[in-house]
Scaffold this active site. Structure first.
Site, PDB file in Angstrom:
ATOM      1  N   GLY A   8       0.818  -1.220   0.000  1.00 55.05           N
ATOM      2  CA  GLY A   8       0.000   0.000   0.000  1.00 55.05           C
ATOM      3  C   GLY A   8       0.846   1.262   0.000  1.00 55.05           C
ATOM      4  N   ILE A   9       2.051   1.194  -0.563  1.00 54.78           N
ATOM      5  CA  ILE A   9       2.958   2.361  -0.532  1.00 54.78           C
ATOM      6  C   ILE A   9       2.419   3.525  -1.369  1.00 54.78           C
ATOM      7  N   GLY A  11      -0.586   4.544  -1.336  1.00 60.88           N
ATOM      8  CA  GLY A  11      -1.701   5.176  -0.620  1.00 60.88           C
ATOM      9  C   GLY A  11      -1.232   6.317   0.273  1.00 60.88           C
ATOM     10  N   GLN A  12      -2.199   6.937   0.946  1.00 63.86           N
ATOM     11  CA  GLN A  12      -1.860   8.059   1.845  1.00 63.86           C
ATOM     12  C   GLN A  12      -0.807   7.637   2.883  1.00 63.86           C
ATOM     13  N   LEU A  57      -2.141  -8.460  -3.035  1.00 67.10           N
ATOM     14  CA  LEU A  57      -2.695  -9.148  -1.859  1.00 67.10           C
ATOM     15  C   LEU A  57      -3.533 -10.366  -2.242  1.00 67.10           C
ATOM     16  N   LEU A  78      -0.208  -2.171   4.782  1.00 66.12           N
ATOM     17  CA  LEU A  78      -1.139  -1.035   4.688  1.00 66.12           C
ATOM     18  C   LEU A  78      -2.105  -1.181   3.515  1.00 66.12           C
ATOM     19  N   ALA A  79      -1.876  -2.133   2.636  1.00 65.57           N
ATOM     20  CA  ALA A  79      -2.741  -2.277   1.464  1.00 65.57           C
ATOM     21  C   ALA A  79      -4.115  -2.778   1.882  1.00 65.57           C
ATOM     22  N   SER A  82     -10.037   0.423   1.077  1.00 65.74           N
ATOM     23  CA  SER A  82     -10.201   1.160   2.335  1.00 65.74           C
ATOM     24  C   SER A  82     -11.407   2.111   2.374  1.00 65.74           C
ATOM     25  N   SER A 123      -8.285  -0.981  12.296  1.00 62.33           N
ATOM     26  CA  SER A 123      -9.041   0.265  12.161  1.00 62.33           C
ATOM     27  C   SER A 123     -10.091   0.448  13.260  1.00 62.33           C
ATOM     28  N   GLU A 125     -12.868   1.389  12.680  1.00 68.15           N
ATOM     29  CA  GLU A 125     -14.143   0.918  12.121  1.00 68.15           C
ATOM     30  C   GLU A 125     -14.556  -0.422  12.723  1.00 68.15           C
ATOM     31  N   TYR A 147     -16.421  -3.504   5.117  1.00 67.76           N
ATOM     32  CA  TYR A 147     -15.028  -3.116   5.384  1.00 67.76           C
ATOM     33  C   TYR A 147     -14.676  -3.382   6.850  1.00 67.76           C
TER      34      TYR A 147
HETATM   35  P1  NDP Z   1      -5.448   4.214   0.801  1.00 68.40           P
HETATM   36  O1  NDP Z   1      -6.775   3.785   0.263  1.00 68.40           O
HETATM   37  O2  NDP Z   1      -4.958   5.597   0.554  1.00 68.40           O
HETATM   38  O3  NDP Z   1      -4.321   3.203   0.214  1.00 68.40           O
HETATM   39  C1  NDP Z   1      -4.585   1.840   0.038  1.00 68.40           C
HETATM   40  C2  NDP Z   1      -3.379   1.179  -0.616  1.00 68.40           C
HETATM   41  O4  NDP Z   1      -3.647  -0.215  -0.791  1.00 68.40           O
HETATM   42  C3  NDP Z   1      -3.025   1.719  -2.014  1.00 68.40           C
HETATM   43  O5  NDP Z   1      -1.623   1.797  -2.119  1.00 68.40           O
HETATM   44  C4  NDP Z   1      -3.570   0.626  -2.935  1.00 68.40           C
HETATM   45  O6  NDP Z   1      -2.906   0.546  -4.161  1.00 68.40           O
HETATM   46  C5  NDP Z   1      -3.260  -0.607  -2.111  1.00 68.40           C
HETATM   47  N1  NDP Z   1      -4.013  -1.801  -2.519  1.00 68.40           N
HETATM   48  C6  NDP Z   1      -5.351  -1.939  -2.565  1.00 68.40           C
HETATM   49  N2  NDP Z   1      -5.672  -3.174  -2.964  1.00 68.40           N
HETATM   50  C7  NDP Z   1      -4.511  -3.846  -3.161  1.00 68.40           C
HETATM   51  C8  NDP Z   1      -4.171  -5.168  -3.577  1.00 68.40           C
HETATM   52  N3  NDP Z   1      -5.110  -6.083  -3.900  1.00 68.40           N
HETATM   53  N4  NDP Z   1      -2.871  -5.511  -3.651  1.00 68.40           N
HETATM   54  C9  NDP Z   1      -1.909  -4.616  -3.369  1.00 68.40           C
HETATM   55  N5  NDP Z   1      -2.156  -3.345  -2.987  1.00 68.40           N
HETATM   56  C10 NDP Z   1      -3.450  -2.967  -2.881  1.00 68.40           C
HETATM   57  O7  NDP Z   1      -5.452   3.882   2.364  1.00 68.40           O
HETATM   58  P2  NDP Z   1      -4.740   4.670   3.580  1.00 68.40           P
HETATM   59  O8  NDP Z   1      -3.348   4.958   3.213  1.00 68.40           O
HETATM   60  O9  NDP Z   1      -5.626   5.747   4.063  1.00 68.40           O
HETATM   61  O10 NDP Z   1      -4.788   3.548   4.715  1.00 68.40           O
HETATM   62  C11 NDP Z   1      -3.731   2.590   4.860  1.00 68.40           C
HETATM   63  C12 NDP Z   1      -4.270   1.365   5.587  1.00 68.40           C
HETATM   64  O11 NDP Z   1      -4.712   1.742   6.880  1.00 68.40           O
HETATM   65  C13 NDP Z   1      -5.457   0.692   4.937  1.00 68.40           C
HETATM   66  O12 NDP Z   1      -5.361  -0.698   5.198  1.00 68.40           O
HETATM   67  C14 NDP Z   1      -6.666   1.260   5.665  1.00 68.40           C
HETATM   68  O13 NDP Z   1      -7.754   0.369   5.612  1.00 68.40           O
HETATM   69  C15 NDP Z   1      -6.084   1.381   7.057  1.00 68.40           C
HETATM   70  N6  NDP Z   1      -6.646   2.416   7.903  1.00 68.40           N
HETATM   71  C16 NDP Z   1      -6.703   3.700   7.456  1.00 68.40           C
HETATM   72  C17 NDP Z   1      -7.154   4.703   8.285  1.00 68.40           C
HETATM   73  C18 NDP Z   1      -7.223   6.122   7.821  1.00 68.40           C
HETATM   74  O14 NDP Z   1      -7.889   6.925   8.505  1.00 68.40           O
HETATM   75  N7  NDP Z   1      -6.566   6.500   6.740  1.00 68.40           N
HETATM   76  C19 NDP Z   1      -7.567   4.411   9.660  1.00 68.40           C
HETATM   77  C20 NDP Z   1      -7.430   3.018  10.041  1.00 68.40           C
HETATM   78  C21 NDP Z   1      -6.969   2.071   9.179  1.00 68.40           C
HETATM   79  P3  NDP Z   1      -3.403   1.349  -5.487  1.00 68.40           P
HETATM   80  O15 NDP Z   1      -2.717   2.692  -5.419  1.00 68.40           O
HETATM   81  O16 NDP Z   1      -2.926   0.486  -6.580  1.00 68.40           O
HETATM   82  O17 NDP Z   1      -4.901   1.470  -5.405  1.00 68.40           O
HETATM   83  P1  GDR Z   2     -14.651   6.559   7.402  1.00 67.04           P
HETATM   84  O1  GDR Z   2     -14.204   7.876   6.630  1.00 67.04           O
HETATM   85  O2  GDR Z   2     -15.873   5.978   6.818  1.00 67.04           O
HETATM   86  O3  GDR Z   2     -14.689   6.899   8.868  1.00 67.04           O
HETATM   87  O4  GDR Z   2     -13.438   5.569   7.097  1.00 67.04           O
HETATM   88  P2  GDR Z   2     -15.020   8.870   5.662  1.00 67.04           P
HETATM   89  O5  GDR Z   2     -14.211  10.112   5.618  1.00 67.04           O
HETATM   90  O6  GDR Z   2     -15.362   8.224   4.367  1.00 67.04           O
HETATM   91  O7  GDR Z   2     -16.412   9.115   6.463  1.00 67.04           O
HETATM   92  C1  GDR Z   2     -16.457   9.695   7.761  1.00 67.04           C
HETATM   93  C2  GDR Z   2     -17.900  10.003   8.126  1.00 67.04           C
HETATM   94  O8  GDR Z   2     -18.352  11.102   7.332  1.00 67.04           O
HETATM   95  C3  GDR Z   2     -19.674  10.819   6.900  1.00 67.04           C
HETATM   96  N1  GDR Z   2     -19.972  11.541   5.662  1.00 67.04           N
HETATM   97  C4  GDR Z   2     -19.354  11.358   4.483  1.00 67.04           C
HETATM   98  N2  GDR Z   2     -18.338  10.557   4.131  1.00 67.04           N
HETATM   99  C5  GDR Z   2     -17.902  10.602   2.838  1.00 67.04           C
HETATM  100  N3  GDR Z   2     -16.860   9.845   2.467  1.00 67.04           N
HETATM  101  N4  GDR Z   2     -18.498  11.422   1.902  1.00 67.04           N
HETATM  102  C6  GDR Z   2     -19.551  12.226   2.214  1.00 67.04           C
HETATM  103  O9  GDR Z   2     -20.069  12.936   1.370  1.00 67.04           O
HETATM  104  C7  GDR Z   2     -19.996  12.213   3.578  1.00 67.04           C
HETATM  105  N5  GDR Z   2     -20.961  12.887   4.247  1.00 67.04           N
HETATM  106  C8  GDR Z   2     -20.944  12.470   5.506  1.00 67.04           C
HETATM  107  C9  GDR Z   2     -19.693   9.308   6.698  1.00 67.04           C
HETATM  108  O10 GDR Z   2     -21.040   8.826   6.670  1.00 67.04           O
HETATM  109  C10 GDR Z   2     -18.883   8.855   7.901  1.00 67.04           C
HETATM  110  O11 GDR Z   2     -19.732   8.722   9.022  1.00 67.04           O
HETATM  111  C11 GDR Z   2     -12.082   6.005   7.075  1.00 67.04           C
HETATM  112  C12 GDR Z   2     -11.316   5.116   6.094  1.00 67.04           C
HETATM  113  O12 GDR Z   2     -10.025   5.647   5.927  1.00 67.04           O
HETATM  114  C13 GDR Z   2     -11.179   3.706   6.608  1.00 67.04           C
HETATM  115  O13 GDR Z   2     -10.307   2.969   5.745  1.00 67.04           O
HETATM  116  C14 GDR Z   2     -10.581   3.748   8.004  1.00 67.04           C
HETATM  117  O14 GDR Z   2     -10.447   2.454   8.527  1.00 67.04           O
HETATM  118  C15 GDR Z   2     -11.463   4.603   8.906  1.00 67.04           C
HETATM  119  O15 GDR Z   2     -11.527   5.907   8.363  1.00 67.04           O
HETATM  120  C16 GDR Z   2     -10.904   4.694  10.317  1.00 67.04           C
END
Ligand code: NDP
Ligand code: GDR
Length: 329
Positions: A8-9, A11-12, A57, A78-79, A82, A123, A125, A147
Site C-alpha cells: 500500500g505504498i 496510498g496516503q 494481496l 497497509l494495502a 479502504s 481500524s 471501524e 469493510y
Molecule cells: P489508501 O486507500 O490511501 O491506500 C490503500 C493502498 O492499498 C493503495 O496503495 C492501494 O494501491 C493498495 N491496494 C489496494 N488493494 C490492493 C491489492 N489487492 N494488492 C496490493 N495493494 C493494494 O489507504 P490509507 O493509506 O488511508 O490507509 C492505509 C491502511 O490503513 C489501509 O489498510 C486502511 O484500511 C487502514 N486504515 C486507514 C485509516 C485512515 O484513517 N486513513 C484508519 C485506520 C486504518 P493502489 O494505489 O494500486 O490502489
Molecule cells: P470513514 O471515513 O468511513 O470513517 O473511514 P469517511 O471520511 O469516508 O467518512 C467519515 C464520516 O463522514 C460521513 N460523511 C461522508 N463521508 C464521505 N466519504 N463522503 C460524504 O459525502 C460524507 N458525508 C458524511 C460518513 O457517513 C462517515 O460517518 C475512514 C477510512 O479511511 C477507513 O479505511 C478507516 O479504517 C477509517 O476511516 C478509520
C-alpha cells in the site's frame, strides 16, 4: 541497513510511512500492483529512493517471491480496499483484499521467514456501533460495514498467527487520520477540496451525507510514526492510536468554510446517495496505552490540519493542476 517492505505504498499512509522510514535510514521496498496506467503521485518525490516491487494481496505466491528476494526485517501491511461505501457495493472483493489478504501475507511470512516483524493496519471501524466510549484495546468490536467486518478478520488473524506460530505480529488500531494526500472521496478531503474550489469560483455547492457522524480525526504523518514505534517494541502487541477528541462532520464544515470567510450553510446540501446503508455514529479513542508504552502523541490539532488541507487544495487548484499536483517534486 534495516529493510522494510510496505504494502500500500502508493496510498496516503504508505507514502508518509516510506518518507519516515527513509528518514530513519531504512532500505525501503514498496509493493505495488500492476495497473495499465501508473499512478505514483503520492510517492513521485521519493521514487528514486525506494525500490518498487510488483505483488498483489490476492496472490500469495507473489508475496512469497517478494519476501524471498528482499528478506525484509519489517513488513507493514497497509494495502486494503479502504473506502467504506465501496465495501457495501463490492463486499466480496473487499473481503478478499482487506481480510484474506492479511492471511496470505502472514502465511507467506510464516513460510519464508518467521522472524519478520509484521504490522497490520487495523481500524477504529472495527468498533462500529460502539459499545463503550472512549474505545480502548479492550473494547468489544461491533463492525458496521463489510469493510469493518473484513478489518476485524484481519485483526484477529494477526492475533491468531502471533499466538499459534509465535510470529512478531502487531496491529495498530488507528482512528481516522487525514492529510492533503487523503483520497478525495473521504469526507475531510472532499470538504477541503470543495471549499477551495468554491473560494476560487470553481464550484458553488457541496453534496454531503450524514452531518451528525462524529470522528476522532488525526494527522496522518503523526500516525505513521506510531506504526514504526509499534514494531520497535520488545514483543508484539495491539495499540489504539487516536487523539482522544471527536468532532462532527458539521463542525468539520464550519472549520473549513470559516477559514476562507464563508458560511457553510450557504453551500452544503444533503445528497441521499452519500448516506450509507449503515453508518458509524461516534468514534473517540483512548490512546493511553500508546502514550505510556510507545511514548507516542499527536502533534497537529484537527483545526490546524483542516487549515493545512484547505491551503494545499487552494494552492494546487491555483496552479491549474489536479488536487495532488503539489505532491510532485
Ligand atoms: P489508501 O486507500 O490511501 O491506500 C490503500 C493502498 O492499498 C493503495 O496503495 C492501494 O494501491 C493498495 N491496494 C489496494 N488493494 C490492493 C491489492 N489487492 N494488492 C496490493 N495493494 C493494494 O489507504 P490509507 O493509506 O488511508 O490507509 C492505509 C491502511 O490503513 C489501509 O489498510 C486502511 O484500511 C487502514 N486504515 C486507514 C485509516 C485512515 O484513517 N486513513 C484508519 C485506520 C486504518 P493502489 O494505489 O494500486 O490502489
Ligand atoms: P470513514 O471515513 O468511513 O470513517 O473511514 P469517511 O471520511 O469516508 O467518512 C467519515 C464520516 O463522514 C460521513 N460523511 C461522508 N463521508 C464521505 N466519504 N463522503 C460524504 O459525502 C460524507 N458525508 C458524511 C460518513 O457517513 C462517515 O460517518 C475512514 C477510512 O479511511 C477507513 O479505511 C478507516 O479504517 C477509517 O476511516 C478509520
Amino acid at each position: 541497513m534495516t529493510k522494510a517492505l510496505v504494502t500500500g505504498i502508493t496510498g496516503q499512509d504508505g507514502s508518509y510511512l516510506a518518507e519516515f522510514l527513509l528518514s530513519k535510514g531504512y532500505d525501503v521496498y514498496g509493493m505495488v500492483r500492476r495497473t495499465s496506467t501508473i499512478n505514483f503521485d503520492r510517492i513521485r518525490h521519493i521514487q528514486d529512493r525506494v525500490t518498487l516491487v510488483q505483488g498483489d494481496l490476492l496472490d500469495e505466491v507473489s508475496m512469497i517471491h517478494l519476501l524471498r528476494e528482499i528478506r525484509p526485517d519489517e513488513v507493514y501491511n497497509l494495502a486494503a480496499q479502504s473506502f467504506i461505501p465501496t465495501s457495501f457495493k463490492q463486499p466480496v472483493l473487499t473481503g478478499e483484499f482487506t481480510a484474506l489478504g492479511v492471511t496470505r501475507l502472514l502465511d507467506a511470512i510464516r513460510i519464508v521467514d518467521p522472524e519478520v516483524r509484521f504490522y497490520q493496519a487495523s481500524s477504529s471501524e472495527m468498533f462500529g456501533k460502539v459499545v463503550e466510549t472512549p474505545q480502548t484495546e479492550k473494547t468489544p468490536f461491533y463492525p458496521r460495514s463489510p469493510y469493518g467486518v473484513a478489518k476485524l478478520y484481519g485483526h484477529w488473524i494477526t492475533v491468531n498467527y502471533r499466538e499459534a506460530y509465535n510470529l512478531f505480529a502487531s496491529s495498530g488500531i488507528l482512528f481516522n487520520h487525514e492529510s492533503p494526500r487523503r483520497g478525495l472521496e473521504f469526507v475531510t478531503h472532499k470538504v477541503t477540496h470543495h471549499v477551495a474550489k468554491i473560494k476560487l469560483g470553481m464550484a458553488d455547492r457541496l453534496p454531503l451525507g450524514n452531518l451528525d457522524a462524529k470522528r476522532d480525526w488525526g494527522f496522518a504523518p503523526d500516525y505513521v510514526e506510531a506504526m514504526w514505534m509499534i514494531l520497535q517494541q520488545p514483543g508484539p502487541d495491539d495499540f489504539v492510536v487516536a487523539t482522544g477528541l471527536t468532532h462532527s462532520v458539521r463542525y468539520l464544515c464550519e472549520v473549513a468554510f470559516s477559514y476562507v470567510g464563508l458560511n457553510w450553510e450557504d453551500y452544503v446540501f444533503i445528497n441521499p446517495t452519500d448516506i450509507r446503508p449503515a453508518d458509524v455514529d461516534l468514534l473517540i479513542g483512548d490512546a493511553s496505552k500508546a502514550r505510556t508504552i510507545l511514548g507516542w502523541q499527536p502533534r497537529v490539532s484537527f483545526e490546524e490540519m483542516i487549515r493545512i488541507m484547505v491551503d494545499a487544495d487552494t494552492e494546487a487548484l491555483q496552479q491549474g493542476e489536479n488536487a495532488l499536483a503539489y505532491l510532485r517534486a
